[in-house]
Scaffold this active site. Structure first.
Site, PDB file in Angstrom:
ATOM      1  N   HIS A 134       1.484  -0.997   8.192  1.00 36.73           N
ATOM      2  CA  HIS A 134       1.126  -1.125   6.783  1.00 36.73           C
ATOM      3  C   HIS A 134       1.698   0.066   6.024  1.00 36.73           C
ATOM      4  CE1 HIS A 134      -1.124  -1.505   3.082  1.00 36.73           C
ATOM      5  NE2 HIS A 134      -1.405  -2.756   3.464  1.00 36.73           N
ATOM      6  N   HIS A 135       2.157  -0.185   4.813  1.00 41.28           N
ATOM      7  CA  HIS A 135       2.812   0.835   4.015  1.00 41.28           C
ATOM      8  C   HIS A 135       1.916   2.053   3.772  1.00 41.28           C
ATOM      9  CE1 HIS A 135       5.858   2.488   1.480  1.00 41.28           C
ATOM     10  NE2 HIS A 135       6.519   1.355   1.397  1.00 41.28           N
ATOM     11  N   CYS A 136       0.619   1.874   3.701  1.00 38.86           N
ATOM     12  CA  CYS A 136      -0.264   3.010   3.437  1.00 38.86           C
ATOM     13  C   CYS A 136      -0.252   4.012   4.601  1.00 38.86           C
ATOM     14  CB  CYS A 136      -1.680   2.563   3.098  1.00 38.86           C
ATOM     15  SG  CYS A 136      -2.629   1.828   4.433  1.00 38.86           S
TER      16      CYS A 136
END
Length: 141
Positions: A134-136
């Protein structure tokens, strides 16, 4: 509030988390291949040593009214994140691309740390893997 198993997420990473949805996956997908086969136990050891040395990959992203936090996943299980897969048919580039496309459209489980690695043991005489994160987790903020 910051404790060893609870850390506020940056506003940038919180934005990535909140933008995620069924029609807008905020997932980074990378594909790598080797010319020689990689043994699953060696690959697992590499993940343990080179990825899990960063506490973030053992933490879940938990949204709340004020943003989000990183929370230690007390039940962390590497087997939920490291998957051994076999490609169908000739196990070539087209099959690897099809698997990567399928995984890119499959959401990560928000009840766990949101990353997964799919190891293809036999690919063009070597091995390949597909990393989904996930990008986070990977923005660097």
């Amino acid at each position: 509030m910051t404790t060893p198993n609870h850390e506020r997420m940056s506003s940038v990473d919180t934005a990535w988390l909140r933008m995620d949805g069924p029609g807008n996956s905020m997932m980074i997908v990378g594909v790598s291949a080797t010319e020689t086969p990689v043994r699953p136990r060696d690959f697992r050891r590499m993940i343990e040593q080179r990825l899990l040395c960063f506490a973030r990959f053992r933490q879940r992203a938990v949204a709340d009214a004020l943003g989000a936090s990183w929370v230690e996943d007390e039940g962390f299980d590497l087997d939920a994140h490291l998957k051994l897969v076999t490609l169908p048919g000739p196990a070539g580039k087209a099959e690897l691309q099809a698997l990567a496309a399928e995984l890119a459209s499959t959401p990560l489980d928000p009840a766990r740390p949101m990353w997964q690695v799919h190891l293809v043991e036999s690919y063009n005489g070597g091995s390949a893997w597909i990393l989904r994160v996930h990008h986070c987790y990977a923005d660097g903020s």
